[in-house]
Design a protein around this motif. Sequence first.
Motif, PDB file in Angstrom:
ATOM      1  N   VAL A   1     -36.742  20.799 -38.740  1.00  0.00           N
ATOM      2  CA  VAL A   1     -37.518  21.789 -39.462  1.00  0.00           C
ATOM      3  C   VAL A   1     -36.766  22.108 -40.748  1.00  0.00           C
ATOM      4  O   VAL A   1     -35.553  22.344 -40.721  1.00  0.00           O
ATOM      5  CB  VAL A   1     -37.693  23.078 -38.622  1.00  0.00           C
ATOM      6  CG1 VAL A   1     -38.402  24.156 -39.418  1.00  0.00           C
ATOM      7  CG2 VAL A   1     -38.430  22.773 -37.341  1.00  0.00           C
ATOM      8  N   LYS A   2     -37.483  22.093 -41.871  1.00  0.00           N
ATOM      9  CA  LYS A   2     -36.890  22.413 -43.166  1.00  0.00           C
ATOM     10  C   LYS A   2     -36.966  23.922 -43.376  1.00  0.00           C
ATOM     11  O   LYS A   2     -38.025  24.524 -43.201  1.00  0.00           O
ATOM     12  CB  LYS A   2     -37.664  21.684 -44.267  1.00  0.00           C
ATOM     13  CG  LYS A   2     -37.112  21.875 -45.652  1.00  0.00           C
ATOM     14  CD  LYS A   2     -37.952  21.078 -46.643  1.00  0.00           C
ATOM     15  CE  LYS A   2     -37.446  21.197 -48.047  1.00  0.00           C
ATOM     16  NZ  LYS A   2     -38.244  20.397 -48.990  1.00  0.00           N
ATOM     17  N   GLU A   3     -35.830  24.528 -43.716  1.00  0.00           N
ATOM     18  CA  GLU A   3     -35.777  25.962 -43.964  1.00  0.00           C
ATOM     19  C   GLU A   3     -35.131  26.222 -45.313  1.00  0.00           C
ATOM     20  O   GLU A   3     -34.238  25.497 -45.729  1.00  0.00           O
ATOM     21  CB  GLU A   3     -34.975  26.675 -42.877  1.00  0.00           C
ATOM     22  CG  GLU A   3     -35.611  26.607 -41.513  1.00  0.00           C
ATOM     23  CD  GLU A   3     -34.797  27.283 -40.441  1.00  0.00           C
ATOM     24  OE1 GLU A   3     -35.406  27.928 -39.582  1.00  0.00           O
ATOM     25  OE2 GLU A   3     -33.561  27.165 -40.452  1.00  0.00           O
TER      26      GLU A   3
ATOM     27  N   PHE B   1     -33.259  29.254 -47.695  1.00  0.00           N
ATOM     28  CA  PHE B   1     -32.581  30.540 -47.654  1.00  0.00           C
ATOM     29  C   PHE B   1     -32.288  31.015 -49.072  1.00  0.00           C
ATOM     30  O   PHE B   1     -32.032  30.220 -49.971  1.00  0.00           O
ATOM     31  CB  PHE B   1     -31.273  30.439 -46.863  1.00  0.00           C
ATOM     32  CG  PHE B   1     -31.489  30.184 -45.400  1.00  0.00           C
ATOM     33  CD1 PHE B   1     -31.659  31.235 -44.516  1.00  0.00           C
ATOM     34  CD2 PHE B   1     -31.548  28.887 -44.909  1.00  0.00           C
ATOM     35  CE1 PHE B   1     -31.868  31.002 -43.175  1.00  0.00           C
ATOM     36  CE2 PHE B   1     -31.757  28.642 -43.562  1.00  0.00           C
ATOM     37  CZ  PHE B   1     -31.923  29.710 -42.690  1.00  0.00           C
TER      38      PHE B   1
ATOM     39  N   LEU C   1     -33.917  34.217 -44.859  1.00  0.00           N
ATOM     40  CA  LEU C   1     -34.913  33.147 -44.825  1.00  0.00           C
ATOM     41  C   LEU C   1     -36.022  33.450 -45.823  1.00  0.00           C
ATOM     42  O   LEU C   1     -36.529  34.575 -45.875  1.00  0.00           O
ATOM     43  CB  LEU C   1     -35.492  33.017 -43.416  1.00  0.00           C
ATOM     44  CG  LEU C   1     -36.434  31.863 -43.153  1.00  0.00           C
ATOM     45  CD1 LEU C   1     -35.717  30.526 -43.309  1.00  0.00           C
ATOM     46  CD2 LEU C   1     -37.005  31.971 -41.746  1.00  0.00           C
TER      47      LEU C   1
ATOM     48  N   GLU D   1     -39.846  32.823 -47.622  1.00  0.00           N
ATOM     49  CA  GLU D   1     -41.221  32.432 -47.324  1.00  0.00           C
ATOM     50  C   GLU D   1     -41.647  31.413 -48.371  1.00  0.00           C
ATOM     51  O   GLU D   1     -41.428  31.607 -49.566  1.00  0.00           O
ATOM     52  CB  GLU D   1     -42.137  33.649 -47.386  1.00  0.00           C
ATOM     53  CG  GLU D   1     -41.806  34.707 -46.366  1.00  0.00           C
ATOM     54  CD  GLU D   1     -42.649  35.956 -46.539  1.00  0.00           C
ATOM     55  OE1 GLU D   1     -43.652  35.928 -47.279  1.00  0.00           O
ATOM     56  OE2 GLU D   1     -42.288  36.969 -45.923  1.00  0.00           O
ATOM     57  N   ARG D   2     -42.267  30.322 -47.928  1.00  0.00           N
ATOM     58  CA  ARG D   2     -42.694  29.261 -48.850  1.00  0.00           C
ATOM     59  C   ARG D   2     -44.074  29.575 -49.392  1.00  0.00           C
ATOM     60  O   ARG D   2     -44.997  29.896 -48.648  1.00  0.00           O
ATOM     61  CB  ARG D   2     -42.709  27.922 -48.126  1.00  0.00           C
ATOM     62  CG  ARG D   2     -43.075  26.769 -49.011  1.00  0.00           C
ATOM     63  CD  ARG D   2     -42.903  25.453 -48.267  1.00  0.00           C
ATOM     64  NE  ARG D   2     -43.337  24.367 -49.090  1.00  0.00           N
ATOM     65  CZ  ARG D   2     -44.361  23.583 -48.800  1.00  0.00           C
ATOM     66  NH1 ARG D   2     -45.038  23.738 -47.692  1.00  0.00           N
ATOM     67  NH2 ARG D   2     -44.691  22.609 -49.615  1.00  0.00           N
TER      68      ARG D   2
ATOM     69  N   TYR E   1     -40.705  30.088 -53.644  1.00  0.00           N
ATOM     70  CA  TYR E   1     -40.312  30.834 -52.467  1.00  0.00           C
ATOM     71  C   TYR E   1     -40.270  32.315 -52.799  1.00  0.00           C
ATOM     72  O   TYR E   1     -40.048  32.704 -53.940  1.00  0.00           O
ATOM     73  CB  TYR E   1     -38.938  30.366 -51.973  1.00  0.00           C
ATOM     74  CG  TYR E   1     -38.941  28.933 -51.513  1.00  0.00           C
ATOM     75  CD1 TYR E   1     -39.289  28.599 -50.212  1.00  0.00           C
ATOM     76  CD2 TYR E   1     -38.619  27.902 -52.382  1.00  0.00           C
ATOM     77  CE1 TYR E   1     -39.302  27.290 -49.783  1.00  0.00           C
ATOM     78  CE2 TYR E   1     -38.629  26.587 -51.954  1.00  0.00           C
ATOM     79  CZ  TYR E   1     -38.970  26.285 -50.665  1.00  0.00           C
ATOM     80  OH  TYR E   1     -38.990  24.987 -50.243  1.00  0.00           O
TER      81      TYR E   1
ATOM     82  N   THR F   1     -31.984  23.799 -45.915  1.00  0.00           N
ATOM     83  CA  THR F   1     -31.269  23.271 -44.755  1.00  0.00           C
ATOM     84  C   THR F   1     -32.277  22.659 -43.783  1.00  0.00           C
ATOM     85  O   THR F   1     -33.475  22.927 -43.860  1.00  0.00           O
ATOM     86  CB  THR F   1     -30.468  24.362 -44.024  1.00  0.00           C
ATOM     87  OG1 THR F   1     -31.373  25.336 -43.515  1.00  0.00           O
ATOM     88  CG2 THR F   1     -29.451  25.021 -44.939  1.00  0.00           C
TER      89      THR F   1
ATOM     90  N   ARG G   1     -32.781  22.086 -39.533  1.00  0.00           N
ATOM     91  CA  ARG G   1     -32.294  22.357 -38.186  1.00  0.00           C
ATOM     92  C   ARG G   1     -33.139  21.568 -37.199  1.00  0.00           C
ATOM     93  O   ARG G   1     -34.307  21.260 -37.467  1.00  0.00           O
ATOM     94  CB  ARG G   1     -32.311  23.845 -37.875  1.00  0.00           C
ATOM     95  CG  ARG G   1     -33.678  24.440 -37.749  1.00  0.00           C
ATOM     96  CD  ARG G   1     -33.636  25.854 -37.183  1.00  0.00           C
ATOM     97  NE  ARG G   1     -34.936  26.466 -37.258  1.00  0.00           N
ATOM     98  CZ  ARG G   1     -35.912  26.277 -36.373  1.00  0.00           C
ATOM     99  NH1 ARG G   1     -35.723  25.480 -35.350  1.00  0.00           N
ATOM    100  NH2 ARG G   1     -37.083  26.868 -36.528  1.00  0.00           N
TER     101      ARG G   1
END
Length: 89
Positions: A30-32, A34, A41, A43-44, A53, A70, A72
């Motif tokens: 999952v692409k996150e 920050f 975190l 919001e896109r 963002y 990042t 994960r």
Amino acid sequence: MSQSFCPACQLPLLWQLGGYYCAHCQNKFVKEAFCEDCGHLLERLNACGADNYFCPHCNVLKSKSRARITFRIAAADSQKNSGNPSSSA
């Protein structure tokens, strides 16, 4: 478009079925994003083909260049249920 790499083996990630996948590690990711300023975190927001963002903590719109991206490992449904036997004795 920039290439995304597996955080474990550094090989390129593939886009499969709406998510990132490493063929070598056989993990889904999952692409996150920050906030560089506060670390929360983001919001896109996607409008007119542009990715931006929003940081709800700073209450500021951030460009893609101001986000720390990042990857994960995605939680799999099978892993969530692996420790819970369905039969009762």
